[in-house]
Motif scaffolding. Structure first.
Motif, short mmCIF file in Angstrom:
data_model
loop_
_atom_site.label_atom_id
_atom_site.label_comp_id
_atom_site.label_asym_id
_atom_site.label_seq_id
_atom_site.Cartn_x
_atom_site.Cartn_y
_atom_site.Cartn_z
N MET A 20 0.83 -1.21 0.00
CA MET A 20 0.00 0.00 0.00
C MET A 20 0.86 1.26 0.00
N LEU A 21 1.90 1.23 0.85
CA LEU A 21 2.76 2.41 0.96
C LEU A 21 3.48 2.66 -0.36
N GLY A 22 3.92 1.58 -1.01
CA GLY A 22 4.61 1.70 -2.29
C GLY A 22 3.68 2.26 -3.35
N CYS A 23 2.46 1.75 -3.41
CA CYS A 23 1.48 2.22 -4.40
C CYS A 23 1.17 3.70 -4.17
N ALA A 24 0.92 4.05 -2.93
CA ALA A 24 0.58 5.45 -2.62
C ALA A 24 1.72 6.37 -3.03
N LEU A 31 1.91 10.40 0.43
CA LEU A 31 2.32 9.70 1.64
C LEU A 31 1.04 9.36 2.38
N SER A 32 0.59 8.13 2.28
CA SER A 32 -0.65 7.79 2.98
C SER A 32 -0.88 6.29 2.94
N SER A 36 -4.19 4.45 -2.16
CA SER A 36 -3.52 3.28 -2.71
C SER A 36 -4.57 2.47 -3.45
N GLY A 37 -4.13 1.76 -4.48
CA GLY A 37 -5.06 0.93 -5.24
C GLY A 37 -5.30 -0.42 -4.58
N ILE A 38 -4.48 -0.76 -3.57
CA ILE A 38 -4.67 -2.03 -2.87
C ILE A 38 -4.80 -1.74 -1.38
N HIS A 39 -5.65 -2.48 -0.72
CA HIS A 39 -5.86 -2.26 0.72
C HIS A 39 -5.76 -3.59 1.46
N VAL A 40 -4.74 -3.65 2.31
CA VAL A 40 -4.58 -4.84 3.14
C VAL A 40 -5.12 -4.51 4.51
N ARG A 41 -5.84 -5.43 5.09
CA ARG A 41 -6.25 -5.21 6.47
C ARG A 41 -6.45 -6.55 7.16
N SER A 42 -6.48 -6.51 8.47
CA SER A 42 -6.63 -7.76 9.19
C SER A 42 -8.07 -8.22 9.05
N LEU A 43 -8.26 -9.50 9.21
CA LEU A 43 -9.60 -10.06 9.09
C LEU A 43 -10.41 -9.84 10.36
N GLY A 44 -9.93 -8.98 11.23
CA GLY A 44 -10.63 -8.71 12.49
C GLY A 44 -9.67 -8.91 13.64
N GLY A 45 -8.84 -7.89 13.90
CA GLY A 45 -7.80 -8.06 14.92
C GLY A 45 -6.62 -8.76 14.27
N LEU A 46 -5.42 -8.47 14.78
CA LEU A 46 -4.23 -8.99 14.12
C LEU A 46 -4.08 -10.50 14.25
N CYS A 117 -0.62 -1.78 -12.60
CA CYS A 117 0.77 -1.54 -13.02
C CYS A 117 1.75 -2.51 -12.36
N GLY A 118 1.33 -3.12 -11.26
CA GLY A 118 2.21 -4.10 -10.62
C GLY A 118 3.24 -3.53 -9.66
N SER A 119 3.18 -2.24 -9.37
CA SER A 119 4.15 -1.67 -8.42
C SER A 119 4.10 -2.36 -7.06
N CYS A 120 2.90 -2.62 -6.59
CA CYS A 120 2.75 -3.23 -5.26
C CYS A 120 3.46 -4.58 -5.20
#
Ligand code: SF4
Ligand code: SF4
Lengths: 154, 577
Positions: A20-24, A31-32, A36-46, A117-120
């Motif tokens: 995400m950081l790379g895409c942004a 800087l954010s 970002s075109g991709i969003h990773v997040r936990s499935l509910g708590g780490l 583009c495949g940057s991520c």
């Protein structure tokens, strides 16, 4: 053959957010964690593992069908090309996306979308993401489902 | 944001339930992190007042490179420790640093005391004091679960800090749990939060900034490649810090059974290798860290006579394993992980709690205390009793546990046994390597083997002269201060050399800082010591308990005269600042 993004091995994800950081930073000049075109997040708590939400490179691209100005146009292989100068910030694209991955920037009103583009992929240290061959016209919708491509840990 | 020419501070008053934003150009000279926290304590702190005085601030600071470069993944908390009564620091990773960056919060200053339990919700465009009464008394896991399910915003981009019952009960080594697996640990920041009736803080990292002009993208890619291709960081991902268990055991430097020994016969079954083979589920990372050193182990326990199990995920590291393992004579990874889990839920610092219970066990063996005090029979290796004892410690259920919750020496003052207390300014960290470590932890600001590299010095060579050891400690302290002001993860210390930091600062639009880094750091290290001294710290009064003089490592018995000489020299150097 055009390529499209697939999160092929999210079981390996360590939740580092490098994608995400790379895409942004490199694609959306920001800087954010949000532009970002991709969003990773936990499935509910780490403790639950991670999921990636990203553009599925639809063909037809529903966002492009919904776009009234031609700012979004269908990309060969799936997904879209985006031209900001044509965009009137109506937000129809974001509402049309079935997986809800077009972000409308609250400040600018412009959509933030994956450009395939495949940057991520280059930033993922664990081989979770890959650019795979787009499904052929004859056999639509099979990308990323024909088994895991052979990826090596870097 | 630093690179835009100012430090953005959110000053929060819990008594009034309001906040104020300050954009401060003048604070830029403090770099960030450790330097910034000390400067803000100098401004907002009440050095002469009790650590629990309502106006004492909790200060959390990030640095000029946070959110711009990989592995700038930590935040520094500066506060007056209720344990030591002195200014102290504690550092945490997880999601916090990046959430603060993208919430446009370079530093938080939290003062005042709420009239009833509350939670804070902070963001770029958010400040809210929310109800916390329904969460009071809850463990750290449950608290976060409820917060997550009651607030949808910011998922994946937020950080949740919370305390457990130990913090509410003002145990002086209660920690603040950060995003489940990381902590502001050790010197009682959790108790200060408890005193303020602040149960939890959620920070939404939803903002964005434009990129610095110039070479930023190039430098960012270069650093990222260096980290991911150099191989230097591999060990942290592979076995992680617990690789040290067998290394230290081999050097006879693994504190065992209240430091009555430095090698542990059960080391194999609490080693990093054992954990990796039997218990490791996966590794995860702090935001922006491609390494991923956080090792998550599986705790699986039978809860009914039939085949019924529950399982939990517990993060493990060298220090918690030493504290709940060798130090307590517990020789099985599965048992160690269940003790870590218990301490975590209560919000106790795992290291301090383990070392305090190790002292209690020896005191129990020697008849200084009995079951009337401890309520459970304490014996090295008995994980079941320790689990109950941790609950008693967190609950402060009687006089004995109340005192033990003030620290080992507080309990020893009442019951005797200070000669075998394993404290170096606080309960010791997991390295019985020798004089340089003992002296450096006794003086330092936090978990403290990390303030300088005393433990490394002990392992590298037999310090032939006090001067050489002293100059090593001072040099290392400054280098680490620079890193903890950025705020980098210390595991990246070999990547972020001074040259690399200068390049990064320049690319971030801070060329002046890049040029003056070394000189500014020297002045700020001095200032941080002055802040600590302003809270009553006298380096010349620091002593090292007798138990440490009896330690035997692979090099033989430690040289007591050397400890004294180095202590004196280091104290002298600090006193002169
Ligand atoms: S943005 Fe959404 S609708 Fe458009 S191509 Fe991607 S997944 Fe399909
Ligand atoms: S870069 Fe890879 S490992 Fe890191 S969050 Fe993205 S998908 Fe997960």
């Amino acid at each position: 053959m055009p390529k499209i993004l697939r999160a092929i091995a999210m079981e390996r994800c360590i939740g580092c957010y490098s994608c995400m950081l790379g895409c942004a930073r490199l694609v959306h000049n920001s800087l954010s964690l949000i532009r970002s075109g991709i969003h990773v997040r936990s499935l509910g708590g780490l403790t639950a593992g991670f999921e990636a939400r990203y553009c599925l490179a639809c063909r037809p691209a529903f966002c492009a069908l919904a776009c009234p100005t031609g700012a979004f146009v269908q990309r060969e292989g799936g997904g879209v090309c985006y031209r900001e100068r044509l965009c009137i910030r109506c937000g129809h694209c974001a509402r049309a996306c079935p997986v809800n991955v077009i972000l409308v920037d609250e400040e600018t009103g412009f959509p933030v979308v994956c450009l395939q583009c495949g940057s991520c992929v280059n930033f993922c240290p664990h081989g979770c993401l890959a650019m795979v061959d787009a499904p052929s016209k004859e056999q639509p919708g099979t990308a990323g489902t024909a088994g895991e491509p052979d990826i090596k840990q870097r | 944001m630093f690179s835009q020419g100012y430090v953005r501070v959110m000053e929060i008053d819990l008594h009034e339930g309001r906040c104020r934003i300050h954009k401060r150009e003048d604070l830029l000279e403090n770099i960030g992190g450790s330097g910034l926290a000390a400067a803000l304590y100098g401004e907002y702190g009440q050095p002469g007042e009790d650590a629990f005085a309502p106006e004492q601030p909790l200060i959390i600071a990030i640095g000029p490179l946070t959110g711009l470069f990989p592995l700038m993944s930590k935040a520094v908390l500066g506060f007056k420790s209720p344990y030591s009564g002195h200014y102290a620091e504690t550092h945490a990773g997880g999601r916090l640093a990046l959430a603060m960056r993208y919430a446009n919060l370079d530093a938080l200053v939290i003062k005042g005391e709420a009239s009833h339990p509350v939670c804070l919700l902070l963001g770029e465009r958010e400040f809210a004091v929310r109800e916390g009464r329904h969460l009071w008394g809850m463990d750290t896991t449950m608290t976060a679960r409820i917060i997550r399910s009651s607030e949808e915003r910011g998922r994946g981009r937020r950080s949740i800090l919370r305390i457990g019952p130990a913090g509410e009960n003002l145990v002086k080594y209660a920690c603040i749990n950060v995003d489940t697996f990381r902590h502001f640990g050790r010197l009682g920041a959790g108790a200060v939060m408890g005193k303020k009736k602040l149960k939890a803080i959620t920070i939404l990292g939803e903002g964005s900034f434009s990129l610095p002009h110039g070479d930023y993208k190039k430098v960012y890619k270069k650093i990222y490649r260096k980290i991911t291709t150099s191989g230097a960081m591999k060990k942290y991902h592979d076995l992680g810090t617990p690789v040290n268990i067998l290394i230290l055991n081999g050097l006879k430097a693994l504190p065992t059974r209240n430091l009555s020994s430095t090698s542990f016969t059960g080391a194999d079954s609490i080693s990093g290798e054992y954990f990796a083979e039997k218990l490791l589920l996966r590794q995860i990372a702090c935001s922006s860290c491609p390494v991923g050193c956080i090792h998550i182990g599986l705790l699986r326990e039978k809860f009914a006579p039939e085949h019924e199990y529950y399982y939990r995920q517990v993060s493990y590291d060298h220090e918690p394993i030493f504290a709940m393992g060798s130090m307590l004579g517990v020789s099985l990874g599965e048992k160690v992980i269940s003790l870590i889990d218990e301490a975590e839920k209560h919000g106790l610092d795992v290291i301090s709690a383990g070392v305090a219970l190790a002292w209690a066990t020896e005191a129990y063996q020697k008849g200084l205390i009995g079951e009337k005090e401890t309520l459970v029979p304490l014996a090295f290796g008995e994980a079941g009793s320790y689990r109950q004892a941790l609950a008693c410690l967190s609950g402060r259920v009687n006089d004995f546990y109340r005192l033990l919750g003030e620290g080992t020496l507080a309990a020893a003052a009442r019951y005797g046994g200070s000669e075998f207390a394993c404290t170096l300014g606080q309960e010791m960290a997991g390295y019985a390597t020798g004089p340089a470590f003992f002296v450096s932890q006794a003086m330092g600001f936090r978990c403290s083997h990390l303030d300088t590299a005393g433990y490394q010095l002990d392992q590298e060579f037999d310090p032939c002269s006090v001067e050489r050891a002293l100059s090593y400690l001072l040099k290392e302290e400054k280098q680490r201060f620079i890193l903890t002001s950025m705020v980098a993860c210390l595991f990246a210390r070999n990547i972020y050399t001074t040259e690399m930091l200068s390049e990064a600062l320049e690319a971030a639009g801070l060329p002046h800082l890049a040029l003056e880094l070394e000189t500014r750091a020297a002045a700020l290290v001095k200032r941080r010591w002055q802040v600590k001294k302003s809270t009553g710290f006298d380096p010349l009064k620091v002593t090292i308990p007798p138990r440490f003089y009896q330690v035997e490592t692979i090099r033989g018995k430690v040289n007591g005269e050397f400890i004294d000489a180095l202590l004196k020299a280091y104290a002298g150097a600090i006193a002169a600042l």
